[in-house]
Write a protein that holds these residues in place. Structure first.
Motif, PDB file in Angstrom:
ATOM      1  N   ALA A 114       0.834  -1.203   0.000  1.00 14.60           N
ATOM      2  CA  ALA A 114       0.000   0.000   0.000  1.00 14.60           C
ATOM      3  C   ALA A 114       0.873   1.259   0.000  1.00 14.60           C
ATOM      4  O   ALA A 114       0.646   2.190  -0.779  1.00 14.60           O
ATOM      5  N   ALA A 115       1.885   1.278   0.872  1.00 15.46           N
ATOM      6  CA  ALA A 115       2.728   2.469   0.978  1.00 15.46           C
ATOM      7  C   ALA A 115       3.464   2.742  -0.340  1.00 15.46           C
ATOM      8  O   ALA A 115       3.540   3.891  -0.791  1.00 15.46           O
ATOM      9  N   GLU A 116       3.978   1.673  -0.955  1.00 12.40           N
ATOM     10  CA  GLU A 116       4.677   1.831  -2.235  1.00 12.40           C
ATOM     11  C   GLU A 116       3.737   2.404  -3.283  1.00 12.40           C
ATOM     12  O   GLU A 116       4.118   3.224  -4.110  1.00 12.40           O
ATOM     13  N   ASP A 117       2.489   1.937  -3.237  1.00 15.51           N
ATOM     14  CA  ASP A 117       1.523   2.383  -4.220  1.00 15.51           C
ATOM     15  C   ASP A 117       1.205   3.863  -4.052  1.00 15.51           C
ATOM     16  O   ASP A 117       1.130   4.610  -5.019  1.00 15.51           O
ATOM     17  N   VAL A 118       1.027   4.273  -2.798  1.00 14.18           N
ATOM     18  CA  VAL A 118       0.743   5.690  -2.550  1.00 14.18           C
ATOM     19  C   VAL A 118       1.957   6.529  -2.932  1.00 14.18           C
ATOM     20  O   VAL A 118       1.826   7.646  -3.432  1.00 14.18           O
ATOM     21  N   ARG A 123       6.551  10.098  -6.268  1.00 19.32           N
ATOM     22  CA  ARG A 123       7.900   9.838  -6.798  1.00 19.32           C
ATOM     23  C   ARG A 123       7.983  10.253  -8.253  1.00 19.32           C
ATOM     24  O   ARG A 123       8.996  10.773  -8.701  1.00 19.32           O
ATOM     25  N   ASN A 124       6.895  10.018  -9.010  1.00 20.43           N
ATOM     26  CA  ASN A 124       6.890  10.443 -10.415  1.00 20.43           C
ATOM     27  C   ASN A 124       6.963  11.954 -10.538  1.00 20.43           C
ATOM     28  O   ASN A 124       7.410  12.477 -11.545  1.00 20.43           O
ATOM     29  N   PRO A 128      11.591  14.808  -3.315  1.00 26.03           N
ATOM     30  CA  PRO A 128      12.615  14.141  -2.499  1.00 26.03           C
ATOM     31  C   PRO A 128      12.001  13.089  -1.569  1.00 26.03           C
ATOM     32  O   PRO A 128      10.826  13.178  -1.203  1.00 26.03           O
ATOM     33  N   ALA A 129      12.821  12.105  -1.204  1.00 30.95           N
ATOM     34  CA  ALA A 129      12.331  10.932  -0.478  1.00 30.95           C
ATOM     35  C   ALA A 129      11.570  11.287   0.809  1.00 30.95           C
ATOM     36  O   ALA A 129      10.547  10.659   1.118  1.00 30.95           O
TER      37      ALA A 129
ATOM     38  N   PRO B 228      12.250   3.950  -7.836  1.00 28.17           N
ATOM     39  CA  PRO B 228      12.402   3.146  -6.624  1.00 28.17           C
ATOM     40  C   PRO B 228      12.548   4.010  -5.373  1.00 28.17           C
ATOM     41  O   PRO B 228      12.856   5.200  -5.446  1.00 28.17           O
ATOM     42  N   ALA B 229      12.298   3.369  -4.240  1.00 27.60           N
ATOM     43  CA  ALA B 229      12.638   4.011  -2.969  1.00 27.60           C
ATOM     44  C   ALA B 229      14.154   4.026  -2.870  1.00 27.60           C
ATOM     45  O   ALA B 229      14.841   3.240  -3.502  1.00 27.60           O
TER      46      ALA B 229
END
Lengths: 266, 270
Positions: A114-118, A123-124, A128-129, B228-229
């Motif tokens: 879920a977190a990766e999807d959100v 990110r696109n 920044p991280a 990626p992360a």
């Protein structure tokens, strides 16, 4: 939600309240095989307004939403989003201000957790991280799904999937939300939670649905589509109480406004 | 199609194994991917009649399976299901390659049998290593590791999406299978024709879904690569694991450890 800081998820404050959030003029669309889908739809939606687009199956609700995103190109007619005409040059910018929640959450949740999807959208955007993480947490918290962070989408329930799908869109911080049948395939409690969640947002919201009770609870204004045309447009409580109009458009009055009609046998 | 239901469950099971928490599971995915890659290259690069030199490599899957607390029975079943492929590839070798090879004093067999044994052994080793990698790491983490190891994004995205939607595809196939069975009135002979039609329908549904997924990605700013992360740093444990195993594999590849052991055993016999 305040508009301060990078992490806020409310729509950006604009000084130009007179520019409609969505403006559609004479929109015509036909599928590749020639079947007409929209036949001259015109609409103006003000910033912050919540509008239900209702109609029977095949009335053109989903097509209208998809056209607004620029994924399909209209045969004729024009679309302006926040005053900007939709075209090849403006598509990317317009998509940043639109958030579309698909009818099937599985189509929208394609990352492993879920977190990766959100995080996918932010990110696109090249953020920044740490800002990405901030947005992910905020969006998941806003839909009450922070505990689902590390879960994989195929292990979520229907209601949880829907909530995460909405979070994926909120994390992009759009000013307009387009929701396609958000209450489809939800059990009553998940549906109730969804309505509360959507009521709590301050975005311009366009909800395509044939759940007329949802339209009544959530949207101040209702647009009725029938065979690709706008047949009515006005305050929800008036439109949705007009039984004759709804019958003509292939709909039935919201259950909450109906006396119980038992199905007679024989 | 009954196979689909079973494979669907097996897939869910391997996913469950990947969520265990053991020393092996905690290692960084990159270390495990690279160690497995070195293992695979070493195993497949032996000459075609090699059997004894392969034996030391059995050590690796055994250690990983036991430290990773993976049931041997499960691993055995998975290997058995895949084994017909290897058997088919190697089965004709003893017929075509009949040159006699001495394997012990006074005993010789056709070289074809050796290459057949070699194929089966390599199949078991490589498949076990790959299964164990997935069961101790999980496909999403493997995909992420590949990305960090600079594998082209297109392939990694393919892998990620394939794995994500394998479950949905499985569910969809399962529903279609049930719908068919419920209306075939207990007859098993529903026929190839119906099966083919079902597969066609499944393909169409898959294409439609792929289009919708791509739309959803485009709307969230997708431009061809999933970003990626930021990766976490490799720890010393990861490096020890990677370098330790890789060195062991390379030594076993270059030095005939198995043969030396074999000669020692045979030599000890009168």
């Amino acid at each position: 939600m305040s508009a301060a800081g990078n992490g806020s998820l409310g729509p950006p404050a604009t000084g130009t309240a007179f520019v409609p959030a969505i403006e559609v003029v004479g929109l015509v669309y036909a599928y590749a095989d020639g079947t007409p889908a929209l036949d001259g739809v015109s609409l103006r939606i003000a910033p912050g307004e919540t509008v239900a687009v209702v109609g029977a199956n095949g009335a053109g609700k989903s097509t209208l939403l998809v056209l607004l995103t620029g994924l399909l190109e209209p045969v004729a007619g024009g679309i302006r989003i926040n005053g900007l005409p939709l075209g090849p040059g403006s598509r990317a910018e317009i998509r940043r201000s639109l958030g579309m929640v698909f009818q099937e959450a599985d189509d929208q949740l394609f990352m492993p957790t879920a977190a990766e999807d959100v995080a996918f959208g932010p990110r696109n955007l090249g953020l920044p991280a740490d800002v990405v993480q901030q947005r992910v947490n905020l969006a998941l918290e806003q839909v009450g799904a922070l505990a689902l962070r590390e879960r994989s989408p195929h292990r979520l329930s229907g209601g949880e999937k829907r909530a995460v799908a909405i979070a994926t869109v909120l994390a992009m911080e759009p000013s307009i939300l387009l929701l396609d049948e958000p209450s489809a395939a939800l059990d009553p409690r998940a549906r109730r939670r969804l309505i509360q969640l959507l009521q709590g947002l301050s975005h311009t919201r366009v909800v395509a649905t044939h759940d007329l009770d949802l339209a009544l609870d959530l949207c101040s204004r209702t647009v009725v589509l029938s065979a690709g045309r706008v047949v009515a447009d006005g305050p929800s409580d008036r439109i949705l109480a007009d039984t004759a109009l709804l019958e003509r458009s292939g709909l039935e009055a919201p259950l909450s406004l109906q006396a119980r009609r038992p199905c007679r046998r024989g | 199609m009954r196979l689909i239901s079973r494979e669907r469950q097996a897939l869910g099971r391997i996913d469950g194994f990947a969520r265990q928490d053991t020393a092996i599971h905690r290692l960084d995915a990159r270390a495990k991917v690279l160690a497995t890659a070195v293992f695979l290259v070493c195993v497949v690069s032996f000459p075609k009649h090699a059997v004894l030199p392969l034996l030391p490599f059995v050590f690796f899957p055994v250690v990983i399976a036991s430290l990773g607390r993976l049931p041997v029975r499960w691993l055995g079943q998975r290997l058995l299901i895949a084994s017909p492929f290897a058997l088919m590839v190697g089965i004709a070798n003893p017929l075509f390659d009949q040159a006699a090879v001495p394997i012990a004093p006074g005993l010789s067999i056709a070289a074809g049998w050796l290459s057949f044994l070699s194929i089966v052994l390599r199949f078991l080793l490589t498949t076990a290593a790959a299964l164990l990698l997935v069961a101790t790491t999980g496909m999403p983490a493997i995909a992420e590791a590949l990305r960090q190891l600079r594998v082209p994004g297109v392939f990694v995205t393919q892998l990620q999406l394939l794995y994500r939607y394998l479950f949905l595809l499985g569910d969809e196939a399962q529903r279609m299978e049930r719908a068919r069975d419920l209306r075939s009135c207990g007859r098993r002979g529903t026929g190839l024709w119906v099966g083919g039609t079902l597969l066609g329908a499944l393909l169409l549904r898959t294409l439609a879904r792929a289009t919708r997924i791509h739309d959803a990605m485009l709307l969230r700013g997708f431009e061809g690569t999933i970003r990626p992360a930021s990766p976490r740093a490799l720890t010393r444990r990861d490096l020890v694991f990677l370098l330790g195993w890789s060195t062991a594999f390379l030594i076993c590849r270059q030095v005939p450890v198995g043969e030396l052991l074999g000669h020692a055993v045979i030599g000890a016999q009168p």
